[in-house]
Structures are given as structure tokens and as C-alpha cells.
Scaffold this motif. Structure first.
Motif, PDB file in Angstrom:
ATOM      1  N   UNK A 154     -18.269 -91.516  12.964  1.00  0.00           N
ATOM      2  CA  UNK A 154     -17.731 -90.149  12.935  1.00  0.00           C
ATOM      3  C   UNK A 154     -18.227 -89.378  11.714  1.00  0.00           C
ATOM      4  N   UNK A 157     -21.413 -87.330  11.991  1.00  0.00           N
ATOM      5  CA  UNK A 157     -21.342 -86.019  12.654  1.00  0.00           C
ATOM      6  C   UNK A 157     -20.817 -84.980  11.660  1.00  0.00           C
ATOM      7  N   UNK A 158     -19.761 -85.329  10.957  1.00  0.00           N
ATOM      8  CA  UNK A 158     -19.171 -84.389   9.987  1.00  0.00           C
ATOM      9  C   UNK A 158     -20.183 -84.062   8.892  1.00  0.00           C
ATOM     10  N   UNK A 161     -22.635 -81.494  10.227  1.00  0.00           N
ATOM     11  CA  UNK A 161     -22.047 -80.147  10.249  1.00  0.00           C
ATOM     12  C   UNK A 161     -22.117 -79.534   8.853  1.00  0.00           C
ATOM     13  N   UNK A 182     -22.037 -89.366  22.746  1.00  0.00           N
ATOM     14  CA  UNK A 182     -20.635 -88.955  22.915  1.00  0.00           C
ATOM     15  C   UNK A 182     -20.034 -88.502  21.593  1.00  0.00           C
ATOM     16  N   UNK A 183     -20.334 -89.231  20.528  1.00  0.00           N
ATOM     17  CA  UNK A 183     -19.758 -88.930  19.213  1.00  0.00           C
ATOM     18  C   UNK A 183     -20.158 -87.527  18.745  1.00  0.00           C
ATOM     19  N   UNK A 184     -21.372 -87.148  19.092  1.00  0.00           N
ATOM     20  CA  UNK A 184     -21.914 -85.915  18.516  1.00  0.00           C
ATOM     21  C   UNK A 184     -21.537 -84.636  19.237  1.00  0.00           C
ATOM     22  N   UNK A 185     -20.790 -84.741  20.332  1.00  0.00           N
ATOM     23  CA  UNK A 185     -20.555 -83.552  21.168  1.00  0.00           C
ATOM     24  C   UNK A 185     -20.035 -82.359  20.376  1.00  0.00           C
ATOM     25  N   UNK A 186     -19.135 -82.611  19.424  1.00  0.00           N
ATOM     26  CA  UNK A 186     -18.551 -81.491  18.689  1.00  0.00           C
ATOM     27  C   UNK A 186     -19.635 -80.634  18.033  1.00  0.00           C
ATOM     28  N   UNK A 189     -20.980 -77.448  19.783  1.00  0.00           N
ATOM     29  CA  UNK A 189     -20.154 -76.255  19.985  1.00  0.00           C
ATOM     30  C   UNK A 189     -19.641 -75.697  18.655  1.00  0.00           C
ATOM     31  N   UNK A 190     -20.192 -76.186  17.552  1.00  0.00           N
ATOM     32  CA  UNK A 190     -19.645 -75.773  16.249  1.00  0.00           C
ATOM     33  C   UNK A 190     -20.558 -74.813  15.487  1.00  0.00           C
ATOM     34  N   UNK A 212     -23.685 -81.166  27.013  1.00  0.00           N
ATOM     35  CA  UNK A 212     -22.590 -80.624  27.820  1.00  0.00           C
ATOM     36  C   UNK A 212     -23.209 -79.650  28.826  1.00  0.00           C
TER      37      UNK A 212
ATOM     38  N   UNK B 158     -14.712 -77.184   7.517  1.00  0.00           N
ATOM     39  CA  UNK B 158     -15.492 -78.430   7.477  1.00  0.00           C
ATOM     40  C   UNK B 158     -14.900 -79.392   6.450  1.00  0.00           C
ATOM     41  N   UNK B 162     -13.370 -83.225   7.073  1.00  0.00           N
ATOM     42  CA  UNK B 162     -13.803 -84.382   6.269  1.00  0.00           C
ATOM     43  C   UNK B 162     -12.607 -85.042   5.588  1.00  0.00           C
ATOM     44  N   UNK B 165     -10.657 -87.030   8.033  1.00  0.00           N
ATOM     45  CA  UNK B 165     -11.390 -88.269   8.357  1.00  0.00           C
ATOM     46  C   UNK B 165     -11.200 -89.304   7.246  1.00  0.00           C
ATOM     47  N   UNK B 186     -12.062 -74.899  15.715  1.00  0.00           N
ATOM     48  CA  UNK B 186     -12.754 -76.179  15.955  1.00  0.00           C
ATOM     49  C   UNK B 186     -11.878 -77.359  15.527  1.00  0.00           C
ATOM     50  N   UNK B 192     -10.915 -86.370  17.881  1.00  0.00           N
ATOM     51  CA  UNK B 192     -11.627 -87.619  18.224  1.00  0.00           C
ATOM     52  C   UNK B 192     -12.573 -88.035  17.103  1.00  0.00           C
ATOM     53  N   UNK B 193     -12.957 -87.057  16.266  1.00  0.00           N
ATOM     54  CA  UNK B 193     -13.854 -87.363  15.141  1.00  0.00           C
ATOM     55  C   UNK B 193     -13.086 -87.546  13.845  1.00  0.00           C
ATOM     56  N   UNK B 224     -14.886 -83.407  25.378  1.00  0.00           N
ATOM     57  CA  UNK B 224     -15.268 -83.992  24.083  1.00  0.00           C
ATOM     58  C   UNK B 224     -14.890 -85.459  23.968  1.00  0.00           C
TER      59      UNK B 224
END
Lengths: 226, 226
Positions: A154, A157-158, A161, A182-186, A189-190, A212, B158, B162, B165, B186, B192-193, B224
Motif C-alpha cells: 500500500x 501507491x501512497x 501519489x 488492484x492495489x494501484x487503482x486509487x 482517479x486521484x 478501470x 495525501x 500516509x 497508513x 479521495x 483499502x490502502x 476499488x
């Protein structure tokens, strides 16, 4: 007006398929990406005039995604450059150039930087030198810099971003980033937060893991970018 | 099964409204939040038996959101504690306790920590001491720790993702975080992340700036969290 532009890839595997394509399916896409690497080199050059005629109302991104960067075509540097040069004669809005895999071709095409999406794809990880790679690509002065990477956790991905946000603040609005799977989907859309300018959405079959659909992407972006 | 649980607030402003509420509207909510602060203290205690009867099939979160934390009711510490104590007799699944605003009430209710959503709301900013506040709240050992903050810039959102997380990795899966307003949307779908356990979605009128509707939230999370 939507902040994040939606790019919809089209992946034709045979010359005859072009006829069956309905242009109206792509009408809400901001950019149509011709992922030509599902054809042979000769088929690409044969299809090109008809493709550009058929999609003459659309902004076209031409992409020749090579095997080394997760695509389907294996060509020599010479052939890669030759195809891009010929495609440029049709005046596409953008062409994708794989910076780290095809440096020589990029060097030979520098006059077309205002059409270039300089790209880097890593299907294994989010490399620790991603920021340096982005800066290096940015310094080439192309229209866009695109990275697609594979997160393992996770935080990857953060981090992407955050890196995209930092790049955008530091160097301006011309970065495109996505974490795949799957993990990266966010990350798809960000853009309204990170500054990532485009997102790639599939019409039916996706052209990259975690993609997507166009319909879903439009629905979500209309909510997030209200 | 969806990873991020969806909480749907219900905000009744008059006793007579309860009858008109259709419980089936809330059937896909994982938790129904009774935002009681739209009533007077007496009205709350009068409505309570009927509310808990009507929603006996639902997991109920009872929330008395005071003015100081962005809510609608202004009560003394004594009255705040008295209401929470009486509500606890109806055995709600959870009760919200405003940790920094109503410390004494929290202290008096410590036996009910396994039902508590310890909360902190900042409608002005994402405070620089947010991590310390989260740790402090975490150390009280309640079922959940919830923070809702107001981002001023994209990086604030963001950063919250973080921080959430990091908290989850460090202290476990019992944090709920959201950045409010348009910018923060967002954060309402990124559990999920980040590990944020719940998201608050409105049936019709939202109970906080930037909230997304139940239907939209379900649609997005199903994509997602595939």
C-alpha cells in the motif's frame, strides 16, 4: 470541465478489425490511444492511413508498447524509429516514446517533443530511483512525462501519489502517473489531488492491470472532481 | 465482503420525523449513525426507545456532535455524559465520544471502551500535531479512533492518507480518518490502502462537507476493492 483527461486505448490485432470499430464508442474519451503493438510492423504501417482517417475527429496518442516495457511488439531500434517517423506524418496529437528503452529514437525525434509522451513502465516494482527518473525525463522538455509502475505494498501507491504531487508542484502540470494492479487503482482517479494529467481507462478489455472501465472512470471522476 | 465499512448518518430534527423514516433505505449501510445533535437533549431521550426499536436490526453508532466539533448541540459536560449514559442502556453497537472536547465524560465512560469511537474533528485545518493526537487517542484502548480534518491543500489530503497508513501499520486496524470538503473526497474511498476502517456516506443530505452518497460510495468501493 473534467481536470483529469481520460485516455482510452484501442488494441486491434488484425487489419480487418478496424472496420468493425465504432468510433462513437470512443466519443467521451478525451484521447484515443492507438496501442499499435498488437499488430506487426508492416500491419501498423498498412493500417495507419485508415486509422487516422477513421479517428480524424479524435485526439490520437500513438503508442508502440514494446515487450520490454510490458507491451506486445519486439522491434529493433531502427524499426521502432522508422515506425514512429512514419506515424508522425499523419500528425497524431501525441506519440509515446519509451525513454529508457529507446533513447536513440527519442534523440532522433527531439523536434517532436511538443507531441511526445515520454514514458517509463516498470511491471515489477516502484523503483527507488523513480523521482530521479522523473526529473531526468522532465528535463527533456516533452509535452508529457508518463510513468506506470507496479506497487508491491500500500505504501508504494501512497508514495507514488506524493511523488507525483511533488513533481507537479516543482516542475508543473505535465506528469502522468499510475500504479498498476488492484492495489494501484486509487492512483487512476486521484489526478485532481496529485496533478496526474491523464488516466487510462478501458472500453472493454483493459490494456494494463488494474485499469478501470471508461464508464466507471467517468462516474468516479465526476464525483471526485465536483 | 467489502473491506471499508459504510456508515450512514440519520439526522432527525423533530420527534415526528422518526415515523417517516424507512428503515429499508438503510439496509445496505454497514452501520447506521444516529446523529442525535439535531434534536434537543430532552427530545433525544424521548426518541431513544423508539429509535432503537425501529433500527433494532441495524448496528447503531450514537453520535452527539457538539458545536465545538462541528455539530449542532451545545450541552454542558454533565448533560453530555448524562445523555451518553442513558443511551448506553439501549446497548448501541458504538457510541462516539469527543475525546478532546469531553475528556471528563470519556474518563467516566471508560468501561465502555469496546463500544467507543473516540473522535476528533477539526473543521479548520489538518493540525500539525495530528499524529500525536492519534497516538494519544489510540492509547486509550477504544474500539475505534476517528479523525475528521479539513485540508487546505492537496498535500494535506495525501499526508492524511500516509499518516493513517502509518498508524494502521504501527498500531493496528482501528483507525477511521477522513479529510473533509471537496479536496478530501479521495480520503473517503481509500480505506483499502490506508487502513481507514469506515467511511461516512449520506443517504440524501450530507452530514459533513465533501461526503459522497451511499449509492456512489458503494459503486466506487466495489470497483476499488475488487
Amino acid at each position: 470541465m473534467r481536470k483529469t483527461k481520460i485516455v482510452v486505448p484501442i488494441m486491434l490485432t488484425e487489419l480487418a478489425e478496424l472496420e468493425k470499430v465504432s468510433v462513437s464508442d470512443y466519443r467521451t474519451a478525451d484521447i484515443v490511444e492507438w496501442r499499435a503493438d498488437f499488430l506487426s510492423a508492416d500491419e501498423i504501417l498498412e493500417m495507419a492511413p485508415k486509422f487516422f482517417e477513421k479517428f480524424k475527429e479524435s485526439k490520437i496518442l500513438f503508442t508502440l508498447r514494446t515487450v520490454r516495457e510490458g507491451g506486445n511488439i519486439q522491434v529493433s531500434e531502427k524499426k521502432y524509429l522508422q515506425i514512429l517517423k512514419e506515424i508522425l506524418t499523419y500528425n497524431p496529437a501525441y506519440i509515446d516514446v519509451e525513454f529508457f528503452t529507446h533513447g536513440p529514437s527519442f534523440a532522433a525525434l527531439k523536434d517532436f517533443r511538443d507531441k511526445m509522451v515520454l514514458s517509463y513502465h516498470n511491471f515489477d516494482e516502484v523503483p527507488s530511483d523513480l523521482t530521479n527518473r522523473l526529473i531526468k525525463m522532465h528535463e527533456e522538455g516533452t509535452a508529457f512525462v508518463k510513468v506506470a509502475v507496479m506497487p508491491e505494498r500500500e505504501c508504494d501507491v501512497l508514495d507514488l501519489l506524493q511523488i507525483t504531487r511533488d513533481m507537479t508542484l516543482e516542475y508543473g502540470d505535465h506528469f502522468i502517473s499510475m500504479a498498476m494492479g488492484d492495489l494501484g487503482r486509487l492512483s487512476r482517479i486521484s489526478g485532481y489531488l496529485t496533478g496526474s494529467c491523464w488516466t487510462f481507462a478501458s472500453l472493454e478489455n483493459s490494456s494494463a492491470p488494474g485499469q478501470i472501465s471508461l464508464k466507471e472512470t467517468e462516474y468516479i471522476l465526476d464525483i471526485l472532481e465536483k
